[in-house]
Scaffold this active site. Structure first.
Site, PDB file in Angstrom:
ATOM      1  N   PRO A  64       0.839  -1.322   0.011  1.00  0.00           N
ATOM      2  CA  PRO A  64       0.115  -0.080  -0.001  1.00  0.00           C
ATOM      3  C   PRO A  64       0.917   1.386  -0.066  1.00  0.00           C
ATOM      4  O   PRO A  64       1.797   1.222   0.674  1.00  0.00           O
ATOM      5  CB  PRO A  64      -0.849   0.041   1.244  1.00  0.00           C
ATOM      6  CG  PRO A  64      -0.484  -1.419   1.686  1.00  0.00           C
ATOM      7  CD  PRO A  64       0.607  -2.097   1.176  1.00  0.00           C
ATOM      8  N   VAL A  65       0.468   2.313  -0.877  1.00  0.00           N
ATOM      9  CA  VAL A  65       1.287   3.470  -0.809  1.00  0.00           C
ATOM     10  C   VAL A  65       0.993   4.508   0.261  1.00  0.00           C
ATOM     11  O   VAL A  65      -0.097   4.461   0.729  1.00  0.00           O
ATOM     12  CB  VAL A  65       1.186   4.263  -2.307  1.00  0.00           C
ATOM     13  CG1 VAL A  65       1.619   3.346  -3.375  1.00  0.00           C
ATOM     14  CG2 VAL A  65      -0.403   4.739  -2.442  1.00  0.00           C
ATOM     15  N   ALA A  80      10.679   0.044  -1.813  1.00  0.00           N
ATOM     16  CA  ALA A  80      10.824  -1.168  -2.486  1.00  0.00           C
ATOM     17  C   ALA A  80      10.758  -1.071  -3.882  1.00  0.00           C
ATOM     18  O   ALA A  80      11.323  -1.917  -4.618  1.00  0.00           O
ATOM     19  CB  ALA A  80       9.518  -1.973  -1.977  1.00  0.00           C
ATOM     20  N   GLY A 127       3.629   3.914   5.166  1.00  0.00           N
ATOM     21  CA  GLY A 127       4.693   3.717   6.203  1.00  0.00           C
ATOM     22  C   GLY A 127       5.273   2.390   5.878  1.00  0.00           C
ATOM     23  O   GLY A 127       5.916   1.561   6.765  1.00  0.00           O
ATOM     24  N   LEU A 128       4.738   1.441   4.785  1.00  0.00           N
ATOM     25  CA  LEU A 128       5.042   0.149   4.507  1.00  0.00           C
ATOM     26  C   LEU A 128       6.326  -0.136   3.685  1.00  0.00           C
ATOM     27  O   LEU A 128       6.778  -1.130   3.091  1.00  0.00           O
ATOM     28  CB  LEU A 128       3.920  -0.758   4.152  1.00  0.00           C
ATOM     29  CG  LEU A 128       3.137  -0.966   5.291  1.00  0.00           C
ATOM     30  CD1 LEU A 128       1.759  -1.859   4.637  1.00  0.00           C
ATOM     31  CD2 LEU A 128       3.619  -1.850   6.482  1.00  0.00           C
ATOM     32  N   GLY A 129       6.921   1.148   3.120  1.00  0.00           N
ATOM     33  CA  GLY A 129       7.875   1.311   2.119  1.00  0.00           C
ATOM     34  C   GLY A 129       7.810   1.004   0.829  1.00  0.00           C
ATOM     35  O   GLY A 129       8.664   0.519   0.038  1.00  0.00           O
ATOM     36  N   SER A 130       6.708   1.506   0.532  1.00  0.00           N
ATOM     37  CA  SER A 130       6.309   1.093  -0.933  1.00  0.00           C
ATOM     38  C   SER A 130       7.224   1.684  -1.984  1.00  0.00           C
ATOM     39  O   SER A 130       7.711   1.089  -3.176  1.00  0.00           O
ATOM     40  CB  SER A 130       4.829   1.407  -1.196  1.00  0.00           C
ATOM     41  OG  SER A 130       4.669   2.632  -1.367  1.00  0.00           O
ATOM     42  N   ASP A 149      14.795   3.090   5.709  1.00  0.00           N
ATOM     43  CA  ASP A 149      13.778   2.655   4.779  1.00  0.00           C
ATOM     44  C   ASP A 149      14.632   1.794   3.661  1.00  0.00           C
ATOM     45  O   ASP A 149      14.724   0.743   3.393  1.00  0.00           O
ATOM     46  CB  ASP A 149      12.866   3.623   4.325  1.00  0.00           C
ATOM     47  CG  ASP A 149      11.831   4.017   5.201  1.00  0.00           C
ATOM     48  OD1 ASP A 149      11.939   3.550   6.241  1.00  0.00           O
ATOM     49  OD2 ASP A 149      10.892   4.581   4.711  1.00  0.00           O
TER      50      ASP A 149
END
Ligand code: PMV
Length: 308
Positions: free
Chosen positions: A96-97, A106, A100-103, A147
């Site tokens: 998900p953009v 990545a 906070g999940l590093g999209s 990140d």
């Protein structure tokens, strides 16, 4: 055809304070990945196709500050292939953009690795991370570098800005439930606001950041020592400190409280804050119950991940 993938990530402890030189801990989330595929095409130039964000552009048409374009250009320069033409770069991501999940990170890492593979010019992890950091600056302004480090190495890391990275040995695996508020949040803005507040009140902020840093330091000892169940109270303390620096939100607080009430050992927001994701430490057998409670409390989605 050349392909590369990179995982998502969560910050376990130390976000925001890490920007000012304090330690932080981050881990990859391998269930969610970005994937980049490179194919030769007949037409001239380079085409970047990112259907998940409804983009399909010619590289030449993109501004230097556009993050995807900057990643491709910086990588080609580093690989001494600046004049390369006749390529299609297909970007797919399940991360998900703006949560906070590093999209973004990545995607950068997967682009860099796919191009290096395509050109048969291998890059070291250090080089990949440094290239991804250039793009992080476009996304975040003044990123700490955590990140790009955790996503590149795809291992748990103990990170201090400017120091050699430390891969964290997880002696005993533990389970984390991630809950998404579904509210997109700008890390850049959160980091900028914290900077403004810190400027107004340096003593108070330095005290809060030091407290966050020492939590990250203690967490490292517990993870290395095989006592991850003791991380719960540290998560709660870290969340309270993040509330004090005003980067939490009512939705994050609500999910954090829900996870604790559902039996989590501890919970906190994760990443830039104001929206995005929270995390909860759980006993493996409780993961399903906590995830269900988070969904019922309004989480848009949940992920159960084992940290090894
Ligand atoms: O990218 P996010 O939202 O997970 O946040 C990164 C962590 C911060 O400490 C807030 C910023 C940084 O550059 O370290």
């Amino acid at each position: 055809m050349s392909k590369a993938t990179a995982p998502g990530k969560i910050i376990l402890f130390g976000e925001h304070a890490v920007v000012y030189g304090h330690p932080a801990l981050a881990v990859p989330v391998t269930q969610i990945q970005a994937e980049v595929r490179i194919d030769r095409i007949i037409s001239a130039g380079i085409r970047i196709n990112a259907p998940d964000i409804q983009r399909n552009d010619k590289l030449d048409a993109l501004a230097p500050s556009q993050p995807l374009a900057a990643t491709v250009r910086n990588t080609l320069t580093a690989l001494e292939a600046g004049s390369l033409s006749g390529l299609s770069i297909l970007i797919r991501s399940k991360i998900p953009v703006a949560s906070g999940l590093g999209s973004g990170t990545a995607v950068s890492v997967a682009i860099i690795r796919a191009l290096a593979k395509h050109l048969k010019k291998p890059l070291t992890d250090e080089q990949v991370s440094a290239l991804a950091y250039k793009t992080e600056k476009l996304y975040h302004g003044t990123p700490s570098g955590i990140d790009n480090t955790v996503v590149t190495y795809a291992r748990p890391v103990y990170f201090v800005k400017g120091r050699a990275i430390e891969i964290l040995q997880v002696k005993k695996p533990f389970t984390i439930v991630i809950g998404d508020t579904g509210i997109p949040a700008s890390t850049k803005e959160a980091v900028r606001d914290v900077r403004t507040q810190r400027h107004k009140n340096p003593m108070r902020y330095e005290t809060l950041f030091s407290a966050i840093g020492s939590i990250a330091h203690t967490a490292r000892q517990l993870i290395k020592g095989g006592m991850p169940e003791s991380l719960g109270p540290l998560m709660n303390e870290n969340h309270a400190l993040l509330r004090s620096i005003k980067v939490s939100s009512p939705e994050l607080d609500h999910l954090v409280e829900t996870a604790r009430a559902a039996g989590a050992l501890g919970a906190k927001m994760s990443g830039g804050g104001r929206g995005g994701n929270m995390i909860a430490l759980v006993q493996a057998k409780k993961a399903g119950t906590v995830a269900k409670s988070l969904k019922e409390a309004g989480a848009k989605s949940t992920i159960i991940t084992k940290i090894t």
